[in-house]
Design a protein around this motif. Structure first.
Motif, PDB file in Angstrom:
ATOM      1  N   ILE A 153       0.841  -1.202   0.000  1.00 26.63           N
ATOM      2  CA  ILE A 153       0.000   0.000   0.000  1.00 26.63           C
ATOM      3  C   ILE A 153       0.875   1.251   0.000  1.00 26.63           C
ATOM      4  CG2 ILE A 153      -1.831   1.229   1.201  1.00 26.63           C
ATOM      5  CD1 ILE A 153      -2.696  -1.386  -0.068  1.00 26.63           C
ATOM      6  N   ALA A 154       1.595   1.485   1.068  1.00 26.79           N
ATOM      7  CA  ALA A 154       2.627   2.525   1.105  1.00 26.79           C
ATOM      8  C   ALA A 154       3.939   1.755   1.089  1.00 26.79           C
ATOM      9  CB  ALA A 154       2.511   3.374   2.356  1.00 26.79           C
ATOM     10  N   MET A 202      -4.983  -2.380  16.207  1.00 28.96           N
ATOM     11  CA  MET A 202      -5.084  -3.123  14.954  1.00 28.96           C
ATOM     12  C   MET A 202      -5.634  -4.528  15.132  1.00 28.96           C
ATOM     13  SD  MET A 202      -1.018  -3.786  14.456  1.00 28.96           S
ATOM     14  CE  MET A 202      -0.099  -4.670  15.736  1.00 28.96           C
ATOM     15  N   TRP A 203      -6.239  -4.996  14.043  1.00 29.57           N
ATOM     16  CA  TRP A 203      -6.564  -6.400  13.853  1.00 29.57           C
ATOM     17  C   TRP A 203      -5.738  -6.877  12.671  1.00 29.57           C
ATOM     18  CZ3 TRP A 203      -8.129  -9.015   9.536  1.00 29.57           C
ATOM     19  CH2 TRP A 203      -8.499 -10.356   9.711  1.00 29.57           C
ATOM     20  N   GLY A 204      -5.185  -8.078  12.757  1.00 32.58           N
ATOM     21  CA  GLY A 204      -4.351  -8.546  11.665  1.00 32.58           C
ATOM     22  C   GLY A 204      -4.380 -10.044  11.509  1.00 32.58           C
ATOM     23  N   MET A 205      -3.729 -10.506  10.458  1.00 37.05           N
ATOM     24  CA  MET A 205      -3.626 -11.936  10.208  1.00 37.05           C
ATOM     25  C   MET A 205      -2.324 -12.239   9.485  1.00 37.05           C
ATOM     26  SD  MET A 205      -6.312 -12.435   7.017  1.00 37.05           S
ATOM     27  CE  MET A 205      -5.657 -14.037   6.563  1.00 37.05           C
ATOM     28  N   ASN A 206      -1.738 -13.376   9.803  1.00 39.04           N
ATOM     29  CA  ASN A 206      -0.583 -13.925   9.095  1.00 39.04           C
ATOM     30  C   ASN A 206      -0.990 -15.268   8.503  1.00 39.04           C
ATOM     31  OD1 ASN A 206       1.083 -11.828   9.988  1.00 39.04           O
ATOM     32  ND2 ASN A 206       1.770 -12.975  11.784  1.00 39.04           N
ATOM     33  N   ARG A 207      -0.529 -15.542   7.295  1.00 40.68           N
ATOM     34  CA  ARG A 207      -0.757 -16.851   6.684  1.00 40.68           C
ATOM     35  C   ARG A 207       0.528 -17.290   5.969  1.00 40.68           C
ATOM     36  NH1 ARG A 207      -4.318 -16.462   9.606  1.00 40.68           N
ATOM     37  NH2 ARG A 207      -6.540 -16.942   9.315  1.00 40.68           N
ATOM     38  N   ASN A 208       0.983 -18.481   6.323  1.00 40.47           N
ATOM     39  CA  ASN A 208       2.176 -19.017   5.696  1.00 40.47           C
ATOM     40  C   ASN A 208       1.836 -19.564   4.320  1.00 40.47           C
ATOM     41  OD1 ASN A 208       4.029 -21.833   5.498  1.00 40.47           O
ATOM     42  ND2 ASN A 208       5.120 -19.956   6.025  1.00 40.47           N
ATOM     43  N   PHE A 258       1.795 -14.182   3.943  1.00 41.26           N
ATOM     44  CA  PHE A 258       0.930 -13.061   3.597  1.00 41.26           C
ATOM     45  C   PHE A 258       0.565 -12.340   4.888  1.00 41.26           C
ATOM     46  CE2 PHE A 258      -3.442 -11.416   3.390  1.00 41.26           C
ATOM     47  CZ  PHE A 258      -3.279 -10.447   2.410  1.00 41.26           C
ATOM     48  N   ASN A 259       0.610 -11.004   4.879  1.00 39.35           N
ATOM     49  CA  ASN A 259       0.329 -10.201   6.069  1.00 39.35           C
ATOM     50  C   ASN A 259      -0.746  -9.163   5.782  1.00 39.35           C
ATOM     51  OD1 ASN A 259       3.795 -10.038   5.895  1.00 39.35           O
ATOM     52  ND2 ASN A 259       2.777 -11.442   7.280  1.00 39.35           N
ATOM     53  N   HIS A 299      -2.081  -2.167   6.262  1.00 40.47           N
ATOM     54  CA  HIS A 299      -0.875  -2.836   5.764  1.00 40.47           C
ATOM     55  C   HIS A 299      -1.292  -4.095   5.025  1.00 40.47           C
ATOM     56  CE1 HIS A 299       3.088  -4.810   5.676  1.00 40.47           C
ATOM     57  NE2 HIS A 299       2.429  -5.893   6.043  1.00 40.47           N
ATOM     58  N   VAL A 300      -0.892  -4.192   3.774  1.00 40.02           N
ATOM     59  CA  VAL A 300      -1.098  -5.405   2.976  1.00 40.02           C
ATOM     60  C   VAL A 300       0.244  -5.731   2.331  1.00 40.02           C
ATOM     61  CG1 VAL A 300      -2.338  -6.497   1.082  1.00 40.02           C
ATOM     62  CG2 VAL A 300      -3.484  -4.775   2.486  1.00 40.02           C
ATOM     63  N   GLY A 301       0.759  -6.901   2.606  1.00 42.62           N
ATOM     64  CA  GLY A 301       2.069  -7.207   2.045  1.00 42.62           C
ATOM     65  C   GLY A 301       2.480  -8.641   2.288  1.00 42.62           C
TER      66      GLY A 301
END
Length: 222
Positions: free
Chosen positions: A56-57, A179-185, A192-193, A215-217
């Motif tokens: 995103i940034a 924040m709310w977030g997620m990680n995926r291997n 993916f974050n 944040h998308v990355g």
């Protein structure tokens, strides 16, 4: 009367025997299942070291997560943010002509943040035989960013005349994110974050301003 009593007693013994067998069978299944699903709490989250890239940034950061609880990590990020901007004002200077001007901005800002993340569904994912590699789970948390200072390169074009200026912005600011977030291997230690949440930015020269964190990355854990 006696036959009726014996008959009731026999039915009671049979029912108790059936319940005992059923209870033992259920217990045995649970014990067998627990051999595969029992989890040592220290195994819920692991310390990780990663390189993160945001789409995103554009940012490039080094991230370190250190467990401070069964499902909670202390999170540190350090790196660099690159931001681009374009401004194209048109100002009337007389009835027959305009001042045609545009400006482009390039911002380089060092990024430093510390925070805490609680992976609330990591145990459930493990019990469902889903991957928790590299702390792959959903989480709630908070993060403090700052100080927000950096270099600004400005290129102006006014009626085909170009000018450039590079300056260091000393207007220090800090940001606080919920924040709310997620990680995926994704395999091979690629992840993916995603992070979203409201934030507050405090500039030492102004008041507190509400903002939004996104944040998308992707990241590479090593």
């Amino acid at each position: 009367m006696t036959k009726s009593l014996l008959s009731s007693w026999s039915r009671g013994i049979l029912l108790l025997f059936i319940l005992t067998i059923f209870s033992y069978s259920t217990y045995a299944e649970e014990q067998d299942s627990s051999k595969h699903k029992a989890v040592d709490p220290v195994d819920f989250v692991k310390h990780t070291s990663s390189i993160r890239v945001s789409l995103i940034a554009p940012t490039l950061t080094f991230q370190y997560e250190k467990p401070i609880g069964p499902k909670t990590v202390f999170d540190v990020n350090a790196g660099l943010l690159v931001s681009f901007g374009l401004n194209k004002p048109t100002v009337d200077i007389d009835p027959y002509g305009d001042l045609d001007a545009n400006a482009r901005y390039l911002v380089l800002m060092p990024l430093i943040s510390v925070g805490v993340k609680h992976f609330y569904n990591i145990e459930n994912r493990l019990r469902k035989n889903k991957s928790i590699e590299n702390n792959s789970a959903n989480y709630f948390g908070g993060r403090l960013h700052g100080p927000m200072i950096g270099w600004i390169r400005e290129t102006k074009n006014t009626n085909a005349e170009k000018s450039k200026r590079i300056q260091f912005s000393s207007r220090t600011a800090v940001g606080l994110v919920a924040m709310w977030g997620m990680n995926r291997n994704l395999g091979n230690n690629f992840n993916f974050n995603l992070e979203v949440g409201p934030s507050l930015v405090y500039n030492l020269d102004s008041e507190i301003a509400p903002s939004f964190w996104l944040h998308v990355g992707f990241s590479k854990t090593f």
